[in-house]
Write a protein that holds these residues in place. Sequence first.
Motif, PDB file in Angstrom:
ATOM      1  N   THR A  85       0.710   7.741  -9.189  1.00  0.00           N
ATOM      2  CA  THR A  85      -0.522   6.931  -9.521  1.00  0.00           C
ATOM      3  C   THR A  85      -0.829   7.088 -10.827  1.00  0.00           C
ATOM      4  O   THR A  85      -0.832   6.449 -11.310  1.00  0.00           O
ATOM      5  CB  THR A  85      -1.815   7.086  -8.054  1.00  0.00           C
ATOM      6  OG1 THR A  85      -1.896   8.096  -8.569  1.00  0.00           O
ATOM      7  CG2 THR A  85      -1.380   6.569  -7.340  1.00  0.00           C
ATOM      8  N   ILE A 142       7.072   7.365  -5.505  1.00  0.00           N
ATOM      9  CA  ILE A 142       5.775   6.587  -6.523  1.00  0.00           C
ATOM     10  C   ILE A 142       5.177   6.237  -4.791  1.00  0.00           C
ATOM     11  O   ILE A 142       3.977   5.735  -5.016  1.00  0.00           O
ATOM     12  CB  ILE A 142       6.701   6.249  -6.839  1.00  0.00           C
ATOM     13  CG1 ILE A 142       6.904   6.853  -8.370  1.00  0.00           C
ATOM     14  CG2 ILE A 142       5.700   4.581  -7.545  1.00  0.00           C
ATOM     15  CD1 ILE A 142       8.201   5.309  -9.281  1.00  0.00           C
ATOM     16  N   LYS A 195       3.948  -3.518  -4.479  1.00  0.00           N
ATOM     17  CA  LYS A 195       5.011  -2.712  -5.486  1.00  0.00           C
ATOM     18  C   LYS A 195       6.750  -3.362  -5.009  1.00  0.00           C
ATOM     19  O   LYS A 195       6.728  -3.346  -4.071  1.00  0.00           O
ATOM     20  CB  LYS A 195       4.742  -1.286  -6.108  1.00  0.00           C
ATOM     21  CG  LYS A 195       3.554  -1.386  -6.600  1.00  0.00           C
ATOM     22  CD  LYS A 195       2.898   0.766  -6.980  1.00  0.00           C
ATOM     23  CE  LYS A 195       1.773   0.508  -7.181  1.00  0.00           C
ATOM     24  NZ  LYS A 195       2.111   0.170  -8.725  1.00  0.00           N
ATOM     25  N   LYS A 231       6.746   0.910 -12.621  1.00  0.00           N
ATOM     26  CA  LYS A 231       6.238  -0.393 -12.280  1.00  0.00           C
ATOM     27  C   LYS A 231       7.289  -1.229 -11.723  1.00  0.00           C
ATOM     28  O   LYS A 231       6.691  -2.605 -11.677  1.00  0.00           O
ATOM     29  CB  LYS A 231       5.369  -0.634 -13.531  1.00  0.00           C
ATOM     30  CG  LYS A 231       4.239   0.682 -13.683  1.00  0.00           C
ATOM     31  CD  LYS A 231       3.774  -0.103 -15.059  1.00  0.00           C
ATOM     32  CE  LYS A 231       2.715   0.770 -15.883  1.00  0.00           C
ATOM     33  NZ  LYS A 231       1.298   1.361 -14.788  1.00  0.00           N
ATOM     34  N   SER A 247       1.598   5.274 -12.202  1.00  0.00           N
ATOM     35  CA  SER A 247       2.523   4.161 -11.476  1.00  0.00           C
ATOM     36  C   SER A 247       1.414   3.234 -11.363  1.00  0.00           C
ATOM     37  O   SER A 247       1.698   2.172 -11.092  1.00  0.00           O
ATOM     38  CB  SER A 247       3.280   4.292 -10.119  1.00  0.00           C
ATOM     39  OG  SER A 247       2.429   4.815  -9.183  1.00  0.00           O
ATOM     40  N   GLY A 248       0.384   3.563 -11.725  1.00  0.00           N
ATOM     41  CA  GLY A 248      -0.753   2.854 -10.718  1.00  0.00           C
ATOM     42  C   GLY A 248      -1.411   2.275 -10.026  1.00  0.00           C
ATOM     43  O   GLY A 248       0.135   3.205  -8.578  1.00  0.00           O
ATOM     44  N   SER A 249      -2.111   1.259  -9.358  1.00  0.00           N
ATOM     45  CA  SER A 249      -2.669   0.865  -8.257  1.00  0.00           C
ATOM     46  C   SER A 249      -2.018  -0.122  -7.828  1.00  0.00           C
ATOM     47  O   SER A 249      -3.172  -0.283  -6.215  1.00  0.00           O
ATOM     48  CB  SER A 249      -3.329   1.881  -7.444  1.00  0.00           C
ATOM     49  OG  SER A 249      -3.054   4.025  -7.634  1.00  0.00           O
ATOM     50  N   GLY A 302       2.616   7.489  -3.372  1.00  0.00           N
ATOM     51  CA  GLY A 302       1.023   7.812  -4.008  1.00  0.00           C
ATOM     52  C   GLY A 302       1.240   9.366  -4.913  1.00  0.00           C
ATOM     53  O   GLY A 302      -0.318   9.707  -5.365  1.00  0.00           O
ATOM     54  N   GLU A 303       2.065   9.560  -5.242  1.00  0.00           N
ATOM     55  CA  GLU A 303       2.226  10.998  -5.364  1.00  0.00           C
ATOM     56  C   GLU A 303       2.508  11.040  -7.491  1.00  0.00           C
ATOM     57  O   GLU A 303       1.831  11.511  -7.459  1.00  0.00           O
ATOM     58  CB  GLU A 303       3.335  11.355  -5.150  1.00  0.00           C
ATOM     59  CG  GLU A 303       3.463  12.376  -3.965  1.00  0.00           C
ATOM     60  CD  GLU A 303       4.606  13.289  -3.165  1.00  0.00           C
ATOM     61  OE1 GLU A 303       5.170  13.650  -4.574  1.00  0.00           O
ATOM     62  OE2 GLU A 303       4.418  12.746  -2.565  1.00  0.00           O
ATOM     63  N   LYS A 316       0.809  -0.801   0.277  1.00  0.00           N
ATOM     64  CA  LYS A 316      -0.364  -0.119   0.119  1.00  0.00           C
ATOM     65  C   LYS A 316       0.667   1.378  -0.106  1.00  0.00           C
ATOM     66  O   LYS A 316       2.251   1.012   0.314  1.00  0.00           O
ATOM     67  CB  LYS A 316      -1.167   0.062   1.497  1.00  0.00           C
ATOM     68  CG  LYS A 316       0.331  -0.076   3.022  1.00  0.00           C
ATOM     69  CD  LYS A 316      -0.963   0.185   3.838  1.00  0.00           C
ATOM     70  CE  LYS A 316       0.244  -0.174   5.100  1.00  0.00           C
ATOM     71  NZ  LYS A 316      -0.921   0.295   6.220  1.00  0.00           N
ATOM     72  N   PHE A 317       0.509   2.641  -0.322  1.00  0.00           N
ATOM     73  CA  PHE A 317       0.814   3.781  -0.801  1.00  0.00           C
ATOM     74  C   PHE A 317       1.188   4.020   1.281  1.00  0.00           C
ATOM     75  O   PHE A 317       0.220   4.087   1.782  1.00  0.00           O
ATOM     76  CB  PHE A 317       0.729   4.713  -1.479  1.00  0.00           C
ATOM     77  CG  PHE A 317       0.062   4.257  -1.920  1.00  0.00           C
ATOM     78  CD1 PHE A 317       1.553   3.976  -3.121  1.00  0.00           C
ATOM     79  CD2 PHE A 317      -0.711   4.051  -3.355  1.00  0.00           C
ATOM     80  CE1 PHE A 317       1.209   3.600  -4.841  1.00  0.00           C
ATOM     81  CE2 PHE A 317      -1.119   3.921  -4.784  1.00  0.00           C
ATOM     82  CZ  PHE A 317       0.281   3.905  -5.058  1.00  0.00           C
TER      83      PHE A 317
END
Length: 314
Positions: free
Chosen positions: A52, A46, A61, A96, A55-57, A49-50, A8-9
Motif C-alpha cells: 500500500t 498488491i 484497482k 496503479k 500502490s495506494g488504497s 494490501g502488502e 477492496k484488498f
Amino acid sequence: MKAIVYQKFGTTEVLQVVQQPTPVIKADQVLVKVKAFSINPMDWKIRKGEMTLMSGSKFPKHTGTDFSGIVEEIGSAVIGLKKGDEVFGVVKNMMKEGVSAEYVAITSSLVWKKPADISFAQAASIPVVGTAAVTALEKMGNINSRTNILINGATGGFGMFLLQLLKQSGAKVTAVTGSRGIEAAKKWGADSVIDYTKENVLSQKATYDIVIDLSGKMGYKTARQLMKSKALYLNPTPKPIEIPVSLFKNLFRSKKHIVILSSPSTKYTDVLLDGLKKGVEIEVNKVFPFSQYKEAYQYAEQGGYTGKIVVELN
C-alpha cells in the motif's frame, strides 16, 4: 469491454469482471486488443494490501502487468507500429495500472513486436520476469566460470529466464527447487540441483559468491550462512522497509544485501529478444481462459509449478 477489477484488498474472491469503456488513447499510446496476460507474484501482493505504501488504497484497482495482443489503433505521435501488428508489452506503473481487460491503452515505448515463432501466451510471459532476470545479471557484476551462484526458488518464471541467461555466462549455478522443478532446472542450465523437499540447503556446508532468493522465503539472515565473506544476497521481493535499511546496513558489512528493483524498457527487452534467438525457451505451465480468471490466480498463488501462468482472451 470486460475488465477484471477489485474494490477492496483481499483474496481472489475480491476479483470481479465489470463492463468499462474502451480506453481512449493519447498521442503517444497504442490501443491493443489483449490476447493474453501473465500472472506475477506482485499481482497478489498488491491485491492483498502488502504494497500500500507504493500502490495506494484508491479503488477500483486493476490487476495484470504484462500482456500480448494485436494493435487496434495508434496515437498520432507513434512511429514503428501499425494497426494489426502482433505485440507484447507492459504497463508503466504496475502499482496503479492493470492489463486484465479486453483492450488496453499503453505508451508505445513499452510495446514491442512479438517474435513470429512464439505464441501470445509466451510473449505475455516476457516483460516482468525477463526484465527482473536481466536486472539481476547487472547487479551480479562480472561473473565467470569461477563464480558460484545459488538460486533459491529457481524454476518459476523469473528463474526460467535467469537460469538460461546465466548458462550463457558460464557461471556455476546451484538451483534450489521442489521435486517437480528438478528436470526444468537441469534443462535450463543448473549445474546442480537441491530438492528442498528432501534436503535443507544449509546442510550442504557450501558457500557462494551470490545468493538470490526468488521464493521470498529465505531472507538475508539465513542467506548469510551460505555466503562467502564478500558475497552478494540479491533480493527481488523486498518488503518496503528493506529498501532503505539494506542501503544503510551495506555501508558496514561485507556480505551485501542488494535489492532488485526492475523496470521494463527497450534496453532490457532487446537483451531478452536476443536471448530467444540464442535458444532461451519460455515455458507456459498452464493457460486459463478469461472466464476462469479466479482459478488462474488461485493456481498461481499456490506455487510449486515451473514457468509461467497465463490467462488468454478470445
